[in-house]
Design a protein around this motif. Structure first.
Motif, PDB file in Angstrom:
ATOM      1  N   GLU A  18       0.646  -1.144   0.025  1.00  0.00           N
ATOM      2  CA  GLU A  18       0.005   0.215  -0.011  1.00  0.00           C
ATOM      3  C   GLU A  18       0.716   1.266   0.059  1.00  0.00           C
ATOM      4  N   VAL A  19       1.991   1.358   0.786  1.00  0.00           N
ATOM      5  CA  VAL A  19       2.584   2.576   1.089  1.00  0.00           C
ATOM      6  C   VAL A  19       3.546   2.661  -0.281  1.00  0.00           C
ATOM      7  N   PHE A  20       4.362   1.552  -0.445  1.00  0.00           N
ATOM      8  CA  PHE A  20       5.581   1.574  -1.630  1.00  0.00           C
ATOM      9  C   PHE A  20       5.072   0.345  -2.642  1.00  0.00           C
ATOM     10  N   PRO A  21       4.017   0.683  -3.385  1.00  0.00           N
ATOM     11  CA  PRO A  21       3.758  -0.255  -4.175  1.00  0.00           C
ATOM     12  C   PRO A  21       4.575  -0.795  -5.253  1.00  0.00           C
ATOM     13  N   GLY A  22       5.687  -0.145  -5.794  1.00  0.00           N
ATOM     14  CA  GLY A  22       6.492  -0.540  -6.745  1.00  0.00           C
ATOM     15  C   GLY A  22       8.016  -0.078  -6.571  1.00  0.00           C
ATOM     16  N   SER A  23       8.693  -0.656  -7.595  1.00  0.00           N
ATOM     17  CA  SER A  23      10.261  -0.302  -7.200  1.00  0.00           C
ATOM     18  C   SER A  23      10.833   1.092  -7.640  1.00  0.00           C
ATOM     19  N   VAL A  24       9.611   1.994  -7.823  1.00  0.00           N
ATOM     20  CA  VAL A  24       9.988   3.550  -8.003  1.00  0.00           C
ATOM     21  C   VAL A  24       8.738   4.276  -7.543  1.00  0.00           C
ATOM     22  N   PRO A  64       5.828  18.176  -8.260  1.00  0.00           N
ATOM     23  CA  PRO A  64       5.231  18.984  -9.419  1.00  0.00           C
ATOM     24  C   PRO A  64       5.868  18.444 -10.864  1.00  0.00           C
ATOM     25  N   THR A  65       7.113  17.674 -10.757  1.00  0.00           N
ATOM     26  CA  THR A  65       7.747  17.498 -12.055  1.00  0.00           C
ATOM     27  C   THR A  65       7.650  16.088 -12.301  1.00  0.00           C
ATOM     28  N   GLY A  66       6.772  15.309 -11.364  1.00  0.00           N
ATOM     29  CA  GLY A  66       7.055  13.797 -11.540  1.00  0.00           C
ATOM     30  C   GLY A  66       8.369  13.088 -11.405  1.00  0.00           C
ATOM     31  N   ALA A  67       8.862  13.676 -10.304  1.00  0.00           N
ATOM     32  CA  ALA A  67      10.374  13.091 -10.039  1.00  0.00           C
ATOM     33  C   ALA A  67      10.392  11.675  -9.768  1.00  0.00           C
ATOM     34  N   ARG A  68      11.065  10.783  -9.934  1.00  0.00           N
ATOM     35  CA  ARG A  68      11.378   9.540  -9.756  1.00  0.00           C
ATOM     36  C   ARG A  68      12.347   8.954  -8.783  1.00  0.00           C
ATOM     37  N   TYR A  69      11.784   8.527  -7.885  1.00  0.00           N
ATOM     38  CA  TYR A  69      12.565   7.866  -6.529  1.00  0.00           C
ATOM     39  C   TYR A  69      12.737   6.566  -6.613  1.00  0.00           C
ATOM     40  N   ARG A  70      14.066   5.881  -6.664  1.00  0.00           N
ATOM     41  CA  ARG A  70      14.294   4.409  -6.722  1.00  0.00           C
ATOM     42  C   ARG A  70      14.251   3.897  -5.330  1.00  0.00           C
ATOM     43  N   VAL A  71      13.168   2.754  -5.232  1.00  0.00           N
ATOM     44  CA  VAL A  71      13.041   2.356  -3.816  1.00  0.00           C
ATOM     45  C   VAL A  71      14.180   1.190  -3.644  1.00  0.00           C
ATOM     46  N   LEU A  72      15.065   1.486  -2.809  1.00  0.00           N
ATOM     47  CA  LEU A  72      16.090   0.381  -2.360  1.00  0.00           C
ATOM     48  C   LEU A  72      15.710  -0.616  -1.478  1.00  0.00           C
ATOM     49  N   ARG A  73      15.162  -0.312  -0.528  1.00  0.00           N
ATOM     50  CA  ARG A  73      14.672  -1.222   0.550  1.00  0.00           C
ATOM     51  C   ARG A  73      13.546  -1.047   1.097  1.00  0.00           C
ATOM     52  N   VAL A  74      12.426  -1.755   1.628  1.00  0.00           N
ATOM     53  CA  VAL A  74      11.262  -1.536   1.981  1.00  0.00           C
ATOM     54  C   VAL A  74      11.298  -2.603   3.479  1.00  0.00           C
TER      55      VAL A  74
END
Length: 246
Positions: free
Chosen positions: A82-88, A93-103
């Motif tokens: 629910e909180v971090f559903p994918g790898s990104v 406002p610019t649709g910045a993409r944050y890579r998920v390293l660990r959950v």
């Protein structure tokens, strides 16, 4: 509602400069930020959540959102999906993409805090933490962002104010979650902390530079990262979906 400094037109009435660090700066991020002593920290503004457009992944404006006032009315536990559903995570406002390293999902909130913040969370009935460590789009920042599940909104507000007091007194803080190369700064007291309450949840983030450098109070990128993850992703997108019954 995640570590004064102000957005151009507002200043927190109870902010006071810390003993150790008293620079002046102007805020340009979406949230109201305050930067200070024990490491640094951000306190976001108190604007009510607003349902956004479908392009943001939030419910449509006509959707009726529950207030998420207490765990008694909102008993469903948080999940990592629910909180971090994918790898990104895409936010801001610019649709910045944050890579998920660990959950990580914890049932003991003490695992995400230290010092006097631990009994503060216990007194507020914290029974769950869902957090992830992410890398900023430019690769210069590592961030641990997450949600604390508290008993009710009163407890969340108590924690929100209590964390600021404990940081000022150097008596405790929320902890980052190292996740490999370039993320070790999340475990240091010099990391910057942000948090914001909504309903019975507290959204927060801890940020550090991947090169081990200091985050200065006039760093607009660090502020935008905190705003993207605390305000746009956790407090608005994730909790709007929950409030809409999704």
């Amino acid at each position: 509602m995640l570590l004064g400094r102000v957005l151009a037109a507002w200043r927190s009435p109870d902010w006071r400069p810390p003993r150790q660090w008293r620079p002046t700066c102007v805020l340009t991020a979406l949230a109201v930020l305050a930067l200070c002593g024990y490491g640094t920290y951000l306190v976001a503004g108190d604007d009510p959540p607003v349902a956004g457009a479908e392009a943001t992944g939030q419910p449509a404006a006509a959707t009726v959102l529950r207030e998420l006032t207490s765990r008694a009315d909102d008993p469903r536990p948080l999940t990592a999906g629910e909180v971090f559903p994918g790898s990104v995570v895409v936010a801001g406002p610019t649709g910045a993409r944050y890579r998920v390293l660990r959950v990580q999902t914890l049932e003991r909130c003490a695992g995400a805090a230290e010092g006097e913040v631990v009994p503060l969370l216990e007194a507020a009935g914290c029974n769950q933490v869902v957090r992830a460590t992410l890398r900023s789009p430019d690769g210069d920042y590592a961030v641990t962002a997450g949600l604390l599940n508290l008993s009710d909104a009163d407890g969340a507000e108590t924690v929100r104010g209590g964390i600021k007091s404990l940081l000022d007194a150097e008596s405790g803080r929320l902890r980052g979650l190292p996740a490999g190369s370039g993320t070790g700064g999340l475990a240091r007291d010099t990391a910057q902390l942000g948090w914001h309450a909504r309903g019975h949840f507290l959204a927060y983030a801890v940020i550090a530079r991947t090169d081990g450098g200091k985050i200065y109070p006039d760093d607009p990128t660090a502020r935008q990262v905190l705003s993207d993850l605390i305000e746009q992703h956790l407090r608005t997108r994730v909790l709007d979906r929950r409030a809409a019954g999704s």
